[in-house]
Write an enzyme that holds these catalytic residues in place. Structure first.
Site, PDB file in Angstrom:
ATOM      1  N   ASN A 161       0.752  -1.316   0.100  1.00  0.00           N
ATOM      2  CA  ASN A 161      -0.020   0.068  -0.035  1.00  0.00           C
ATOM      3  C   ASN A 161       1.224   1.156  -0.021  1.00  0.00           C
ATOM      4  OD1 ASN A 161       0.669   0.876   2.840  1.00  0.00           O
ATOM      5  ND2 ASN A 161      -0.478  -1.189   3.259  1.00  0.00           N
ATOM      6  N   LYS A 194       9.022 -17.005 -10.694  1.00  0.00           N
ATOM      7  CA  LYS A 194       8.126 -15.794 -11.066  1.00  0.00           C
ATOM      8  C   LYS A 194       7.122 -16.295 -12.059  1.00  0.00           C
ATOM      9  CE  LYS A 194       8.460 -11.978 -14.213  1.00  0.00           C
ATOM     10  NZ  LYS A 194       9.217 -11.284 -15.309  1.00  0.00           N
ATOM     11  N   LYS A 226     -13.631  -0.067  16.348  1.00  0.00           N
ATOM     12  CA  LYS A 226     -12.355  -0.475  16.314  1.00  0.00           C
ATOM     13  C   LYS A 226     -11.909  -0.484  17.923  1.00  0.00           C
ATOM     14  CE  LYS A 226     -10.789  -0.092  12.242  1.00  0.00           C
ATOM     15  NZ  LYS A 226     -10.271   0.513  11.205  1.00  0.00           N
TER      16      LYS A 226
HETATM   17  O1  C5P Z   1      -8.717  -3.030  11.304  1.00  0.00           O
HETATM   18  P1  C5P Z   1      -7.737  -2.010  10.586  1.00  0.00           P
HETATM   19  O2  C5P Z   1      -6.864  -2.472   9.720  1.00  0.00           O
HETATM   20  O3  C5P Z   1      -8.535  -0.905  10.208  1.00  0.00           O
HETATM   21  O4  C5P Z   1      -6.813  -1.487  11.992  1.00  0.00           O
HETATM   22  C1  C5P Z   1      -5.875  -0.418  11.994  1.00  0.00           C
HETATM   23  C2  C5P Z   1      -5.008  -0.573  13.171  1.00  0.00           C
HETATM   24  O5  C5P Z   1      -4.756  -2.044  13.360  1.00  0.00           O
HETATM   25  C3  C5P Z   1      -3.603  -0.063  13.050  1.00  0.00           C
HETATM   26  O6  C5P Z   1      -3.183   0.543  14.229  1.00  0.00           O
HETATM   27  C4  C5P Z   1      -2.746  -1.146  12.401  1.00  0.00           C
HETATM   28  O7  C5P Z   1      -1.408  -0.862  12.458  1.00  0.00           O
HETATM   29  C5  C5P Z   1      -3.232  -2.083  13.195  1.00  0.00           C
HETATM   30  N1  C5P Z   1      -3.263  -3.558  12.640  1.00  0.00           N
HETATM   31  C6  C5P Z   1      -2.398  -4.578  12.925  1.00  0.00           C
HETATM   32  N2  C5P Z   1      -2.400  -5.655  11.933  1.00  0.00           N
HETATM   33  C7  C5P Z   1      -3.306  -6.028  11.068  1.00  0.00           C
HETATM   34  C8  C5P Z   1      -4.110  -5.004  10.740  1.00  0.00           C
HETATM   35  C9  C5P Z   1      -4.041  -3.785  11.383  1.00  0.00           C
HETATM   36  O8  C5P Z   1      -1.651  -4.181  13.819  1.00  0.00           O
HETATM   37  N3  C5P Z   1      -3.123  -7.021  10.446  1.00  0.00           N
END
Ligand code: C5P
Length: 401
Positions: A210, A289, A337
């Protein structure tokens, strides 16, 4: 509790029309729990009566170096030692020149020389006086001596001119002073931060990722360091470098990040997950690949572990702060969240604004916790990080009590 609680602030008022704003400043400092002693120059007394400052600060105002009665009550050396911080507001061009010159021919200048406390000044003067080379050179001298310069701000002036030279408003000065005191707010505290994107391999040359630049996470780690914390940073691939005092672990994928976080979690007091972790990864990573073929192709994706939720679920969990990038219903989604992942705080930002958030120097966020929220208007990520750390430190300390 405010960082100003029980802090001793010596407010120097010099002779400018902005001196009236310093009355509000005293009120605000008192509201934050600070102890305030006011020193006025002779010229300042032409603008405001000492009695006003006395009524608001609750202390007799200090006016003269050679007043035996005042010296008997609290001598100037004692006053210099008493101060945790000296703030001069307003600071006129003349007072800046005298400070730069190291003069000690009145009470305020003598106190500044005699005190080991940090010094902050809020300059206020006509815009031409501010722009004058002499004032700018004095400013440079003061900056080199680590004097904290608060403002001035631009706008309409009492004399009718428009430009730089207005004194910063009392509320903003208080905020800046709080930041100064929050600097050691995390001394002795261990902070673990995640930052940047993750890369989820598809084959040896391709990956899913991303646009996260890592800037916010690195800024948070730096702000925690400057607040006195010992800091570890688990970072996905990005072009940034970290301060030498930060222990940096560079990883690629979400699974690597999960492992690095849990391996370094012992004795961590605060976990701040800023990383934009990929939610999914390819189920299979091709060993060679993948060759293109006629027609479409699909990649089966499986869920990645939620690193933050896994930490927040631990029995001995640290104080957990998550970041939430949302494109709509910011507060509602972020609050969900907070509850679902059992977090202590969530920093929510809208990522649909092109000049803020992902891959930008700026960010504006709303911080949410169970009983409240605070909006931080758009500012640089580094400034925002300092404010966030101050807020996080305050809540962390309250929880520990
Ligand atoms: O659920 P979401 O991805 O929106 O949550 C975002 C938060 O969770 C951020 O603090 C991100 O660093 C953390 N996160 C994580 N591991 C993941 C997904 C998100 O630690 N697999």
């Amino acid at each position: 509790m405010s960082f100003l609680h029980n802090k001793n602030i010596l407010l120097g008022v010099t002779g400018g029309i902005a001196a009236y704003k310093s009355l509000t400043l005293v009120r605000r400092l008192k509201e934050q729990g600070a102890n305030v002693q006011v020193v006025m120059t002779e010229a300042a007394q032409e603008f405001i009566r000492p009695l006003s400052f006395q009524a608001l600060s609750g202390n007799t105002v200090h006016l003269s170096l050679l007043d035996p009665a005042a010296e008997a009550a609290m001598g100037h050396i004692e006053l210099a030692r008493w101060a945790d911080l000296i703030v001069i507001a307003p600071a006129t061009a003349n007072s800046m020149a005298r400070l730069a010159n190291g003069e000690a021919n009145d009470l305020l200048s003598t106190l500044c020389l005699a005190s080991k406390a940090p010094l902050a000044i809020a300059p206020a003067m006509n815009q031409a006086m501010w722009a004058n080379t002499a004032t700018q050179e004095n400013l440079q001298i003061l900056q080199q001596r680590q004097v904290v310069i608060l403002g001035p701000v631009a706008g309409e002036q009492a004399c009718g001119d428009v430009g730089d030279g207005r004194m910063m408003e009392a509320d903003e000065i208080v905020e800046k002073i709080q930041q100064l005191f929050s600097h050691q707010a995390l001394s002795g505290v261990r902070v673990l931060v995640t930052a940047g994107p993750t890369r989820e391999a598809i084959d040896p040359v391709r990956y899913l990722s991303n646009h996260s630049s890592g800037k916010m996470g690195y800024a948070v780690a730096q702000a925690a360091l400057e607040a006195g914390a010992s800091v570890e940073l688990v970072s996905g691939p990005c072009a940034l470098s970290a301060d030498k005092r930060i222990r940096l672990y560079r990883i690629e994928s979400a699974e690597d990040m999960l492992q690095a976080v849990h391996e370094n979690l012992a004795q961590v007091d605060i976990f701040i997950a800023v990383a934009a972790v990929a939610d999914y990864r390819p189920q299979q990573v091709a060993v060679q690949k993948i060759k293109k073929q006629a027609g479409s192709m699909s990649i089966e994706l499986i869920r990645n572990p939620d690193i933050l939720a896994s930490v927040a679920a631990l029995e001995n969990k640290p104080f957990c702060v998550g970041f939430a990038a949302e494109t709509e219903k910011l507060e509602q989604h972020a609050r969900l969240k907070l509850q679902q992942k059992k977090l202590d705080m969530v920093v929510a930002n809208r990522v649909d604004k092109s000049d803020s958030g992902f891959n930008s120097e700026y960010n504006s966020v709303t911080v949410i916790w169970d009983k409240g929220s605070k909006v931080f208007e758009k500012t640089t990520k580094s400034r925002l990080a300092t404010d966030l750390i101050a807020l996080i430190a305050g809540h962390f300390k309250q929880q520990k009590k």
